[in-house]
Design a protein around this motif. Structure first.
Motif, short mmCIF file in Angstrom:
data_model
loop_
_atom_site.label_atom_id
_atom_site.label_comp_id
_atom_site.label_asym_id
_atom_site.label_seq_id
_atom_site.Cartn_x
_atom_site.Cartn_y
_atom_site.Cartn_z
N GLN A 84 -44.55 -2.29 13.53
CA GLN A 84 -43.79 -1.06 13.70
C GLN A 84 -44.08 -0.49 15.08
OE1 GLN A 84 -44.36 1.87 10.60
NE2 GLN A 84 -42.40 2.81 11.08
N ALA A 85 -43.03 -0.38 15.87
CA ALA A 85 -43.13 0.22 17.19
C ALA A 85 -42.80 1.70 17.08
CB ALA A 85 -42.17 -0.48 18.15
N PRO A 86 -43.25 2.52 18.02
CA PRO A 86 -42.98 3.95 17.97
C PRO A 86 -41.49 4.24 17.88
CG PRO A 86 -44.62 3.48 19.64
CD PRO A 86 -44.11 2.16 19.17
N ARG A 132 -40.30 -0.24 10.39
CA ARG A 132 -41.19 -1.38 10.21
C ARG A 132 -40.34 -2.64 10.05
NH1 ARG A 132 -46.43 -0.54 6.53
NH2 ARG A 132 -46.39 1.28 7.92
N GLU A 133 -40.70 -3.68 10.78
CA GLU A 133 -39.91 -4.90 10.73
C GLU A 133 -40.75 -6.10 10.36
OE1 GLU A 133 -38.18 -6.38 14.33
OE2 GLU A 133 -40.00 -6.10 15.52
N PHE A 134 -40.13 -7.02 9.68
CA PHE A 134 -40.76 -8.25 9.23
C PHE A 134 -41.07 -9.15 10.42
CE2 PHE A 134 -41.65 -11.85 6.64
CZ PHE A 134 -41.04 -12.95 7.25
N VAL A 135 -42.23 -9.80 10.36
CA VAL A 135 -42.63 -10.74 11.40
C VAL A 135 -42.74 -12.15 10.83
CG1 VAL A 135 -44.44 -11.38 13.05
CG2 VAL A 135 -43.86 -8.97 12.71
N TYR A 143 -49.39 -3.68 13.97
CA TYR A 143 -49.16 -4.83 13.11
C TYR A 143 -49.88 -4.64 11.79
CZ TYR A 143 -46.89 -7.42 16.83
OH TYR A 143 -46.00 -7.84 17.80
N TYR A 144 -49.13 -4.88 10.71
CA TYR A 144 -49.65 -4.70 9.36
C TYR A 144 -49.60 -6.02 8.59
CZ TYR A 144 -48.69 0.26 10.25
OH TYR A 144 -48.64 1.52 10.78
#
Length: 126
Positions: free
Chosen positions: A39-41, A45-48, A94-95
């Motif tokens: 997730q960028a500011p 949140r996006e899948f990697v 990164y999560y």
């Protein structure tokens, strides 16, 4: 119950590499599919990437395919994200996350994951 703790984030120059780790507690880690999101500011949140419980199947987002690689070591209760050829746009928190049957239900969807780590910041500089 699974607790996830990410590590390995930091500042890296564009074109460089970094490996993230996600350590899981609990004896059931090997039964969970695992994923990495970022997730960028100001962005969602996006899948990697995702990896099956056994490690036999992986899936990477188009934006990182060929540059990032997800892997896991069930003996160490750890999932990794090797990031190569980093770009400025890879800057994000990164999560790691875990869930069941993700390759059936959809590994790119945040709502399918049951457990999340606290995140680790990766900053790519020019």
């Amino acid at each position: 119950q699974v607790q996830l703790v990410e590590s390995g984030g930091g500042l890296v120059q564009a074109g460089g590499s970094r490996r993230l780790s996600c350590a899981a507690s609990g004896r059931t880690f090997s039964s969970y599919d695992m994923g990495w999101f970022r997730q960028a500011p100001g962005k969602e949140r996006e899948f990697v990437a995702a990896i099956s419980a056994s490690g036999d199947s992986t899936y990477h987002a188009d934006s990182v395919k060929g540059r990032f690689t997800i892997s896991r070591d069930n003996a160490k209760n750890t999932v990794y994200l090797q990031m190569n050829s980093l770009k400025l746009e890879d800057t994000a928190v990164y999560y790691c996350a875990g869930g069941k049957d993700l390759f059936i239900r959809g590994s790119t969807l945040t709502q399918n994951y049951d457990y999340w780590g606290q995140g680790t910041q990766v900053t790519v500089s020019a």
